[in-house]
Write a protein that holds these residues in place. Sequence first.
Motif, mmCIF file in Angstrom:
data_model
loop_
_atom_site.group_PDB
_atom_site.id
_atom_site.type_symbol
_atom_site.label_atom_id
_atom_site.label_comp_id
_atom_site.label_asym_id
_atom_site.label_seq_id
_atom_site.Cartn_x
_atom_site.Cartn_y
_atom_site.Cartn_z
ATOM 1 N N ILE A 63 0.841 -1.198 0.000
ATOM 2 C CA ILE A 63 0.000 0.000 0.000
ATOM 3 C C ILE A 63 0.872 1.243 0.000
ATOM 4 N N ASP A 64 1.927 1.244 0.790
ATOM 5 C CA ASP A 64 2.871 2.364 0.822
ATOM 6 C C ASP A 64 3.412 2.636 -0.578
ATOM 7 N N ALA A 65 3.870 1.596 -1.265
ATOM 8 C CA ALA A 65 4.437 1.758 -2.601
ATOM 9 C C ALA A 65 3.415 2.299 -3.594
ATOM 10 N N LEU A 66 2.168 1.954 -3.384
ATOM 11 C CA LEU A 66 1.108 2.381 -4.303
ATOM 12 C C LEU A 66 0.798 3.869 -4.164
ATOM 13 N N VAL A 67 0.833 4.388 -2.941
ATOM 14 C CA VAL A 67 0.417 5.778 -2.724
ATOM 15 C C VAL A 67 1.579 6.759 -2.606
ATOM 16 N N ALA A 68 2.795 6.264 -2.357
ATOM 17 C CA ALA A 68 3.934 7.162 -2.142
ATOM 18 C C ALA A 68 4.168 8.149 -3.292
ATOM 19 N N PRO A 69 3.972 7.761 -4.570
ATOM 20 C CA PRO A 69 4.252 8.707 -5.654
ATOM 21 C C PRO A 69 3.149 9.748 -5.896
ATOM 22 N N LEU A 70 2.032 9.686 -5.180
ATOM 23 C CA LEU A 70 0.870 10.499 -5.523
ATOM 24 C C LEU A 70 1.067 11.973 -5.177
ATOM 25 N N ASP A 71 0.573 12.840 -6.076
ATOM 26 C CA ASP A 71 0.471 14.256 -5.715
ATOM 27 C C ASP A 71 -0.867 14.474 -5.025
ATOM 28 N N THR A 109 -12.288 8.730 -0.829
ATOM 29 C CA THR A 109 -11.238 8.875 -1.826
ATOM 30 C C THR A 109 -10.083 7.929 -1.488
ATOM 31 N N VAL A 110 -9.045 7.963 -2.327
ATOM 32 C CA VAL A 110 -7.827 7.207 -2.013
ATOM 33 C C VAL A 110 -7.287 7.642 -0.653
ATOM 34 N N PHE A 111 -7.272 8.934 -0.400
ATOM 35 C CA PHE A 111 -6.834 9.470 0.894
ATOM 36 C C PHE A 111 -7.636 8.841 2.036
ATOM 37 N N ASP A 112 -8.946 8.795 1.858
ATOM 38 C CA ASP A 112 -9.818 8.284 2.921
ATOM 39 C C ASP A 112 -9.574 6.810 3.194
ATOM 40 N N LEU A 113 -9.264 6.038 2.154
ATOM 41 C CA LEU A 113 -8.970 4.618 2.344
ATOM 42 C C LEU A 113 -7.740 4.434 3.229
ATOM 43 N N VAL A 114 -6.699 5.231 2.973
ATOM 44 C CA VAL A 114 -5.497 5.130 3.798
ATOM 45 C C VAL A 114 -5.783 5.642 5.210
ATOM 46 N N ALA A 115 -6.573 6.709 5.317
ATOM 47 C CA ALA A 115 -6.949 7.223 6.641
ATOM 48 C C ALA A 115 -7.709 6.170 7.438
ATOM 49 N N LEU A 161 -5.618 16.823 6.499
ATOM 50 C CA LEU A 161 -4.176 16.735 6.322
ATOM 51 C C LEU A 161 -3.796 16.612 4.852
ATOM 52 N N PRO A 162 -2.597 17.047 4.475
ATOM 53 C CA PRO A 162 -2.108 16.764 3.117
ATOM 54 C C PRO A 162 -1.723 15.295 2.989
ATOM 55 N N GLY A 163 -1.712 14.798 1.766
ATOM 56 C CA GLY A 163 -1.386 13.399 1.539
ATOM 57 C C GLY A 163 -0.020 13.005 2.057
ATOM 58 N N VAL A 164 0.978 13.884 1.913
ATOM 59 C CA VAL A 164 2.321 13.526 2.378
ATOM 60 C C VAL A 164 2.343 13.304 3.895
ATOM 61 N N ARG A 165 1.560 14.099 4.609
ATOM 62 C CA ARG A 165 1.497 13.923 6.063
ATOM 63 C C ARG A 165 0.747 12.649 6.409
ATOM 64 N N LEU A 166 -0.299 12.332 5.660
ATOM 65 C CA LEU A 166 -1.035 11.096 5.914
ATOM 66 C C LEU A 166 -0.126 9.894 5.726
ATOM 67 N N LEU A 167 0.715 9.928 4.692
ATOM 68 C CA LEU A 167 1.624 8.813 4.458
ATOM 69 C C LEU A 167 2.603 8.671 5.617
ATOM 70 N N GLU A 168 3.065 9.787 6.179
ATOM 71 C CA GLU A 168 3.936 9.727 7.359
ATOM 72 C C GLU A 168 3.233 9.023 8.521
ATOM 73 N N LEU A 169 1.954 9.360 8.722
ATOM 74 C CA LEU A 169 1.191 8.731 9.801
ATOM 75 C C LEU A 169 0.994 7.244 9.537
ATOM 76 N N PHE A 170 0.749 6.896 8.282
ATOM 77 C CA PHE A 170 0.579 5.485 7.937
ATOM 78 C C PHE A 170 1.858 4.715 8.237
ATOM 79 N N ARG A 171 2.995 5.249 7.822
ATOM 80 C CA ARG A 171 4.263 4.564 8.060
ATOM 81 C C ARG A 171 4.537 4.430 9.557
ATOM 82 N N ASP A 172 4.221 5.466 10.297
ATOM 83 C CA ASP A 172 4.451 5.420 11.739
ATOM 84 C C ASP A 172 3.586 4.360 12.412
ATOM 85 N N VAL A 173 2.303 4.333 12.075
ATOM 86 C CA VAL A 173 1.418 3.409 12.785
ATOM 87 C C VAL A 173 1.711 1.968 12.404
ATOM 88 N N VAL A 174 2.034 1.686 11.129
ATOM 89 C CA VAL A 174 2.307 0.288 10.781
ATOM 90 C C VAL A 174 3.644 -0.171 11.365
#
Length: 278
Positions: free
Chosen positions: A21-29, A43-49, A99-112
């Motif tokens: 999942i990380d690899a799939l969303v990391a390149p997104l603007d 949205t894609v953002f909401d799925l990761v949230a 939150l912006p997507g880049v911050r959401l990805l940081e939270l995802f990486r932290d929690v996993v």
Amino acid sequence: MTETLDRTTLIGLLSRQWEAIDALVAPLDEDRWRTPSSLPGWTVFDLVAHMIGTESWLLGERPPAHDPTRAKTDVRTLPYVRNETAVLNEIWVDRLRPLPGVRLLELFRDVVDRRRAALAAMSEAEWDKETVSPIGQVTYGRFMRVRLFDCWMHELDIADALGVTVEEGGPRGKLAFEEFAGSIPRVVVKKGDAPDGARITFALSGPLARTLHIQVAGRASYVDAFDEPATVEISLDSGLFVRLGGGRTTADEHLDEITIHGDGELGRRVVRHLAFTI
């Protein structure tokens, strides 16, 4: 049909699922983060949230506080929120949405990362302890199979929303599919109204190709083979089968991709009523 799996292997597959999942969303603007998905209102953002919310909850954490500068959403009024699990899911998504997507990805990486550590530190007694899950009271280890399926399904949701393909087979997909398929016999009776005595075969092609035989005899269950010809045989791609069961699409949108032999009325009724996930 549930496969027995050792703890180390299951935790490894769950970890690799998070990496996928990380690899799939990391390149997104930011615009791509906000791409609508097939899940109503998300949205894609909401799925990761949502995944962040569930893994945070498993760590004993509560949703972030509501931002008083934003209008408060009564998530219970949303048309797609139908139970208390959905309420909790929606609160997490709503609180993280600004939150912006880049911050959401940081939270995802932290929690996993913290979940990996927590899973590795669990004792066998904790792993085997009964706990509440979306499928009822099960062991914690069994619950983690459900988590793998849920995250795998959301990987497919994200990929479909973005119009990209991902690996649907392999060890992660195989185990997630086993979890998914365990509910299908009950669904064909409860929702598809398959009558007693019915013999239903799903001939699946694609990345998770296999043949599933379901016998209805008082209750529905998988069998290795039938003593008589199938009442109906339904042929379709495994990816479409999973998306129908997940309520991501409808059979009527894909009738040209589904072949039914035998009792056509029963076959159409079954494929139109496969959706069962929350």
